[in-house]
Design a protein around this motif. Structure first.
Motif, PDB file in Angstrom:
ATOM      1  N   ALA A  31       0.697   0.666  -7.244  1.00 41.47           N
ATOM      2  CA  ALA A  31       1.567   0.092  -6.569  1.00 41.47           C
ATOM      3  C   ALA A  31       1.105  -0.698  -4.884  1.00 41.47           C
ATOM      4  N   GLU A  32      -0.021  -0.598  -4.775  1.00 39.59           N
ATOM      5  CA  GLU A  32      -0.484  -1.411  -3.405  1.00 39.59           C
ATOM      6  C   GLU A  32      -1.341  -2.423  -4.102  1.00 39.59           C
ATOM      7  N   THR A  33      -1.590  -2.236  -5.672  1.00 40.62           N
ATOM      8  CA  THR A  33      -1.816  -3.560  -6.234  1.00 40.62           C
ATOM      9  C   THR A  33      -0.392  -5.015  -5.234  1.00 40.62           C
ATOM     10  N   LYS A  37       0.790  -8.584  -3.395  1.00 45.59           N
ATOM     11  CA  LYS A  37       0.957 -10.033  -3.896  1.00 45.59           C
ATOM     12  C   LYS A  37       2.225  -9.622  -3.263  1.00 45.59           C
ATOM     13  N   GLY A  38       2.803  -9.578  -2.323  1.00 46.37           N
ATOM     14  CA  GLY A  38       4.226 -10.082  -1.514  1.00 46.37           C
ATOM     15  C   GLY A  38       5.371  -9.021  -2.269  1.00 46.37           C
ATOM     16  N   MET A  39       5.135  -7.704  -3.510  1.00 44.16           N
ATOM     17  CA  MET A  39       6.372  -7.236  -4.406  1.00 44.16           C
ATOM     18  C   MET A  39       6.496  -6.086  -3.537  1.00 44.16           C
ATOM     19  N   ASN A  40       7.939  -5.558  -3.046  1.00 42.97           N
ATOM     20  CA  ASN A  40       8.018  -5.023  -2.739  1.00 42.97           C
ATOM     21  C   ASN A  40       8.640  -3.757  -3.485  1.00 42.97           C
ATOM     22  N   VAL A  41       7.081  -2.726  -3.089  1.00 41.23           N
ATOM     23  CA  VAL A  41       7.441  -1.428  -3.398  1.00 41.23           C
ATOM     24  C   VAL A  41       7.477  -0.484  -2.852  1.00 41.23           C
ATOM     25  N   GLY A  42       8.295   1.185  -3.921  1.00 40.09           N
ATOM     26  CA  GLY A  42       9.176   1.662  -3.749  1.00 40.09           C
ATOM     27  C   GLY A  42       8.328   2.671  -4.415  1.00 40.09           C
ATOM     28  N   ILE A  43       7.563   4.707  -3.594  1.00 37.49           N
ATOM     29  CA  ILE A  43       7.003   5.260  -4.552  1.00 37.49           C
ATOM     30  C   ILE A  43       8.646   6.645  -4.645  1.00 37.49           C
ATOM     31  N   ILE A  44       8.653   6.908  -5.235  1.00 37.37           N
ATOM     32  CA  ILE A  44       9.435   8.064  -4.889  1.00 37.37           C
ATOM     33  C   ILE A  44       8.825   9.607  -5.433  1.00 37.37           C
ATOM     34  N   HIS A  45       8.185  10.571  -4.909  1.00 39.18           N
ATOM     35  CA  HIS A  45       7.802  11.132  -5.147  1.00 39.18           C
ATOM     36  C   HIS A  45       7.864  12.687  -4.325  1.00 39.18           C
ATOM     37  N   SER A  46       7.186  13.922  -5.545  1.00 41.04           N
ATOM     38  CA  SER A  46       8.017  15.717  -4.131  1.00 41.04           C
ATOM     39  C   SER A  46       7.464  15.435  -3.617  1.00 41.04           C
ATOM     40  N   HIS A  47       6.291  15.316  -2.815  1.00 41.15           N
ATOM     41  CA  HIS A  47       5.090  15.668  -1.794  1.00 41.15           C
ATOM     42  C   HIS A  47       4.843  14.497  -0.509  1.00 41.15           C
ATOM     43  N   SER A  48       6.455  14.219   0.264  1.00 41.65           N
ATOM     44  CA  SER A  48       6.101  13.591   0.891  1.00 41.65           C
ATOM     45  C   SER A  48       7.021  14.429   2.401  1.00 41.65           C
ATOM     46  N   GLN A  49       6.583  15.479   2.202  1.00 40.73           N
ATOM     47  CA  GLN A  49       6.899  16.103   3.973  1.00 40.73           C
ATOM     48  C   GLN A  49       7.948  16.016   4.225  1.00 40.73           C
ATOM     49  N   GLY A  50       9.385  15.072   3.793  1.00 41.19           N
ATOM     50  CA  GLY A  50      10.668  15.286   3.870  1.00 41.19           C
ATOM     51  C   GLY A  50      11.202  14.101   4.832  1.00 41.19           C
ATOM     52  N   VAL A  51      10.301  13.130   5.030  1.00 44.09           N
ATOM     53  CA  VAL A  51      10.226  12.246   5.420  1.00 44.09           C
ATOM     54  C   VAL A  51       9.709  10.748   4.167  1.00 44.09           C
ATOM     55  N   ASP A  52      10.156   9.305   4.774  1.00 42.50           N
ATOM     56  CA  ASP A  52       9.219   8.311   4.297  1.00 42.50           C
ATOM     57  C   ASP A  52       8.425   8.102   5.247  1.00 42.50           C
ATOM     58  N   ARG A  53       7.821   7.258   3.959  1.00 39.20           N
ATOM     59  CA  ARG A  53       6.040   6.655   5.310  1.00 39.20           C
ATOM     60  C   ARG A  53       5.583   5.083   4.727  1.00 39.20           C
ATOM     61  N   ASP A  57       1.189  -0.471   2.790  1.00 37.39           N
ATOM     62  CA  ASP A  57       2.073  -1.771   2.480  1.00 37.39           C
ATOM     63  C   ASP A  57       3.726  -0.943   1.637  1.00 37.39           C
ATOM     64  N   VAL A  58       3.112  -0.190   0.885  1.00 36.11           N
ATOM     65  CA  VAL A  58       4.076   0.721   0.134  1.00 36.11           C
ATOM     66  C   VAL A  58       5.166   1.851   0.958  1.00 36.11           C
ATOM     67  N   LYS A  59       5.651   1.837  -0.063  1.00 35.49           N
ATOM     68  CA  LYS A  59       7.047   2.587   0.354  1.00 35.49           C
ATOM     69  C   LYS A  59       7.232   3.710   0.047  1.00 35.49           C
ATOM     70  N   HIS A  60       6.304   4.734   0.397  1.00 39.08           N
ATOM     71  CA  HIS A  60       6.851   6.218   0.281  1.00 39.08           C
ATOM     72  C   HIS A  60       7.807   6.790  -0.058  1.00 39.08           C
ATOM     73  N   LEU A  61       8.963   7.883  -0.721  1.00 42.19           N
ATOM     74  CA  LEU A  61       9.845   7.626  -0.298  1.00 42.19           C
ATOM     75  C   LEU A  61      10.290   9.096  -0.503  1.00 42.19           C
ATOM     76  N   ASN A  62      11.135   9.717   0.246  1.00 46.46           N
ATOM     77  CA  ASN A  62      11.464  11.005   0.293  1.00 46.46           C
ATOM     78  C   ASN A  62      12.451  11.282  -1.584  1.00 46.46           C
ATOM     79  N   LEU A  63      12.022  12.021  -1.656  1.00 45.65           N
ATOM     80  CA  LEU A  63      12.693  12.678  -3.251  1.00 45.65           C
ATOM     81  C   LEU A  63      14.146  13.356  -3.834  1.00 45.65           C
ATOM     82  N   TYR A  64      14.596  13.666  -2.187  1.00 44.78           N
ATOM     83  CA  TYR A  64      15.932  13.817  -2.100  1.00 44.78           C
ATOM     84  C   TYR A  64      16.645  12.515  -1.532  1.00 44.78           C
ATOM     85  N   ARG A  65      16.425  11.889  -1.530  1.00 43.97           N
ATOM     86  CA  ARG A  65      17.519  10.856  -0.841  1.00 43.97           C
ATOM     87  C   ARG A  65      17.396   9.640  -2.146  1.00 43.97           C
ATOM     88  N   HIS A  66      19.307   8.688  -2.092  1.00 42.26           N
ATOM     89  CA  HIS A  66      19.212   8.459  -3.024  1.00 42.26           C
ATOM     90  C   HIS A  66      18.364   6.731  -3.187  1.00 42.26           C
TER      91      HIS A  66
END
Length: 334
Positions: A31-33, A37-53, A57-66
């Motif tokens: 994801a970080e590599t 390279k300029g790609m827009n990359v997101g990871i949806i996973h279960s332990h994001s403390q209820g917030v996006d972060r 440069d990788v967007k770690h996304l709250n699992l419970y949002r669409h």
């Protein structure tokens, strides 16, 4: 619009109970590599403390949002959410994985199942396999299946030592043949090999898993076997123990779908003892390693062990370097 959207139920933050083994590190590395390279990359996973972060440069996304919608390439790690219209077509690896309707699933331009384990993978959508070995293992196939090997992680920055120590070393997730490795070590010890045996595991999500290892090795120590449990080691600490070891001792059940630790060992000048029937031979090309074949016996291993400290394997990382592997990931966008 995400270029790559990766969905996983694996915790990816150390502070939130993540084990940060090879799979977790590889998800982050890829994801970080790609993001670098300029790609827009997101990871949806279960332990994001209820917030996006955003981390590197990788967007770690709250699992419970669409966030599933609007992605060019969507990758599911080891699980395939809802596909057809019957209950039997549901596939879940854990309670935190959301079900996707066909419309949600089809909102990506391309879907892939990124297969990190040996479980049979559905051929409803194409798979990304970590090795040719795991691809051949599958009884079915999809015309768009891909093999994309692991990418060498950024943290592999230690160097070999001139004179390695006497101990042999086992490191991995517990399920990857630990009990078998202990039994084989005891057989070697009873035949006269007196090397200490060090064992470590990555930080675990469940404390009971650690207790199981402690209890198992306590019994072994009572019988006089010099087996030391180093505990839960971070990646950096594990690599430091590995580079000083006589060999990486992995003779248990074939569990590696790629075998990042094999590559790391040879890179650090440490030979590997492992089975020949998982992905090891795709990774280990140096003749100083030993593969357990169907006719291998304990005496064969004992003989190899006699001069194991004089063996100094090397690893060519270019085949698994970021430039080579990134091109394969980028080809999915075409």
């Amino acid at each position: 619009m995400y270029d790559f959207l990766i969905q996983t139920n694996i915790p990816l933050y150390k502070g939130e109970g993540a084990s940060m083994g090879g799979t977790e590190r590889q998800i982050i590395t890829v994801a970080e590599t790609l993001a670098s390279k300029g790609m827009n990359v997101g990871i949806i996973h279960s332990h994001s403390q209820g917030v996006d972060r955003i981390v590197n440069d990788v967007k770690h996304l709250n699992l419970y949002r669409h966030h599933y919608a609007n992605s060019k390439v969507r990758v599911y790690c080891n699980q395939l959410p809802y596909m057809h219209n019957t209950h039997s077509d549901y596939s879940m690896a854990g309670a935190h994985i959301p079900m996707l309707s066909p419309l949600e699933l089809n909102s990506a331009e391309k879907n892939y199942n990124w297969t990190h384990n040996w479980f049979p993978a559905s051929d409803m959508i194409p798979r990304i396999f970590l090795s040719n070995s795991i691809k051949k293992y599958q009884s079915n196939s999809h015309k768009d299946d891909k093999v994309i090997h692991y990418m060498v992680p950024n943290g592999l920055n230690q160097s070999p030592v001139e004179n390695r120590e006497k101990y042999i070393y086992w490191m991995s997730a517990m399920a990857k043949g630990l009990k078998e490795a202990i039994l084989i070590y005891i057989a070697l010890y009873e035949r006269g090999m007196r090397r200490p045996f060090y064992i470590s595991i990555p930080p675990q999500r469940r404390r009971r898993d650690v207790d199981i290892v402690v209890e198992l090795l306590r019994d072994m120590n009572q019988h006089g076997y010099p087996i030391t449990f180093l505990g839960e080691l971070t990646y950096e600490k594990a690599m430091n123990v590995l580079r000083k070891s006589a060999c990486l001792f992995r003779p248990g059940s074939p569990q590696e779908t790629f075998g990042l630790v094999y590559l790391e060992a040879n890179f650090l000048g440490v030979p590997v003892l492992t089975n020949s029937w998982d992905s090891a031979k795709e990774v280990l090309t140096d003749p100083n390693n030993m593969f357990i074949e169907k006719d291998t016996c304990i005496d064969d291993i004992l003989k190899w062990m006699e001069n194991v400290n004089s063996l100094k394997p090397t690893a060519n990382l270019k085949k698994f370097g970021p430039d080579v592997i990134t091109k394969k990931w980028m080809s999915l966008l075409k």
